[in-house]
Every structure is written in structure tokens, then in C-alpha cells.
Design a protein around this motif. Structure first.
Motif, PDB file in Angstrom:
ATOM      1  N   ALA A 147       0.836  -1.202   0.000  1.00 13.73           N
ATOM      2  CA  ALA A 147       0.000   0.000   0.000  1.00 13.73           C
ATOM      3  C   ALA A 147       0.870   1.252   0.000  1.00 13.73           C
ATOM      4  CB  ALA A 147      -0.919   0.002   1.218  1.00 13.73           C
ATOM      5  N   THR A 148       0.392   2.284  -0.666  1.00 15.54           N
ATOM      6  CA  THR A 148       1.104   3.560  -0.722  1.00 15.54           C
ATOM      7  C   THR A 148       0.483   4.543   0.262  1.00 15.54           C
ATOM      8  OG1 THR A 148      -0.357   4.479  -2.420  1.00 15.54           O
ATOM      9  CG2 THR A 148       1.545   3.191  -3.200  1.00 15.54           C
ATOM     10  N   ASP A 149       1.161   5.670   0.470  1.00 15.24           N
ATOM     11  CA  ASP A 149       0.593   6.723   1.318  1.00 15.24           C
ATOM     12  C   ASP A 149      -0.751   7.183   0.779  1.00 15.24           C
ATOM     13  OD1 ASP A 149       2.799   6.555   2.935  1.00 15.24           O
ATOM     14  OD2 ASP A 149       3.712   8.414   2.224  1.00 15.24           O
ATOM     15  N   GLU A 150      -0.875   7.248  -0.545  1.00 19.80           N
ATOM     16  CA  GLU A 150      -2.146   7.660  -1.158  1.00 19.80           C
ATOM     17  C   GLU A 150      -3.253   6.656  -0.847  1.00 19.80           C
ATOM     18  OE1 GLU A 150       0.787   7.570  -3.041  1.00 19.80           O
ATOM     19  OE2 GLU A 150       1.111   9.730  -2.808  1.00 19.80           O
ATOM     20  N   ASP A 151      -2.898   5.359  -0.814  1.00 17.92           N
ATOM     21  CA  ASP A 151      -3.882   4.331  -0.449  1.00 17.92           C
ATOM     22  C   ASP A 151      -4.354   4.531   0.991  1.00 17.92           C
ATOM     23  OD1 ASP A 151      -3.671   3.003  -2.941  1.00 17.92           O
ATOM     24  OD2 ASP A 151      -1.991   1.789  -2.212  1.00 17.92           O
ATOM     25  N   LEU A 152      -3.418   4.846   1.875  1.00 25.80           N
ATOM     26  CA  LEU A 152      -3.772   5.093   3.280  1.00 25.80           C
ATOM     27  C   LEU A 152      -4.721   6.280   3.409  1.00 25.80           C
ATOM     28  CD1 LEU A 152      -0.263   4.652   4.916  1.00 25.80           C
ATOM     29  CD2 LEU A 152      -2.244   3.191   5.286  1.00 25.80           C
ATOM     30  N   ILE A 153      -4.404   7.364   2.719  1.00 27.51           N
ATOM     31  CA  ILE A 153      -5.250   8.567   2.771  1.00 27.51           C
ATOM     32  C   ILE A 153      -6.627   8.272   2.192  1.00 27.51           C
ATOM     33  CG2 ILE A 153      -5.510  10.953   1.977  1.00 27.51           C
ATOM     34  CD1 ILE A 153      -3.281  10.428   4.129  1.00 27.51           C
ATOM     35  N   ARG A 154      -6.669   7.529   1.104  1.00 30.84           N
ATOM     36  CA  ARG A 154      -7.955   7.182   0.477  1.00 30.84           C
ATOM     37  C   ARG A 154      -8.809   6.348   1.447  1.00 30.84           C
ATOM     38  NH1 ARG A 154      -6.284   6.592  -4.191  1.00 30.84           N
ATOM     39  NH2 ARG A 154      -5.271   4.584  -3.964  1.00 30.84           N
TER      40      ARG A 154
END
Length: 100
Positions: free
Chosen positions: A38-45
Motif C-alpha cells: 500500500a502507498t501513502d495515497e492508499d492510506l489517505i484514500r
């Protein structure tokens, strides 16, 4: 534990012998399926998805919001949705400000 038709793994927190919070890890979320890829963008999403769920189910808006944390206030305490890039998880915390 089932909350609003979604499955969460939960742990309880105590302070000085008193129950103060429940931490909930969303088992239905995409981060659990992606694991460490998972990426940081996935976490934020995912944080935004959980915040929208609270907004819809509890019919309230956050009192504070940032890229990493959204906090909702209630008369009994708070619900915070936190995206933690260190542990690669999104955590929903229910903290009580009144005695239980």
C-alpha cells in the motif's frame, strides 16, 4: 466486531485501570488486502472512506481534519480516523471522555 455493517479487529485501551478507548482496524478495507504494498495515497484514500462512513452513519462532520487524522466529537467522547504510514494501517479510535 461489526460496526455499521463492517468488520473490525478491536483492542481496548486502559489508563490507570479505567477503560478509555477502543482501537479498531478495518478488516474489510483495501489496506488489509494490499498489506505492505500500500502507498501513502492508499492510506489517505482509506482514511477518507472511513471518515465518510462516520459522516454518513453518525450524521456529523469532523471537528478537525488533516491529511493524517479526522476527528469527530460527541457528548461521550471522540472518534478519530488515523492514517499511519509507519505501520501501514488506518485505525479508527473511539475514545471516551466520560466515565464508563
Amino acid at each position: 466486531m461489526m460496526i455499521w455493517r463492517h468488520s473490525f479487529a478491536v483492542s481496548a485501551r486502559f489508563h490507570e485501570g479505567k477503560f478509555v478507548a477502543i482501537d479498531c482496524l478495518w478488516k474489510d478495507g483495501s489496506i488489509r488486502k494490499q498489506d505492505w504494498s500500500a502507498t501513502d495515497e492508499d492510506l489517505i484514500r482509506e482514511k477518507k472512506t472511513l471518515s465518510k462512513l462516520i459522516l454518513s452513519e453518525a450524521q456529523t462532520t469532523p471537528v478537525a481534519t488533516s491529511q493524517g487524522v479526522d476527528t469527530f466529537a460527541f457528548t461521550w467522547g471522540t472518534i478519530s480516523v488515523r492514517a499511519d504510514p509507519r505501520s501501514m494501517m488506518v485505525l479508527l479510535s473511539i475514545a471516551y471522555s466520560v466515565g464508563i
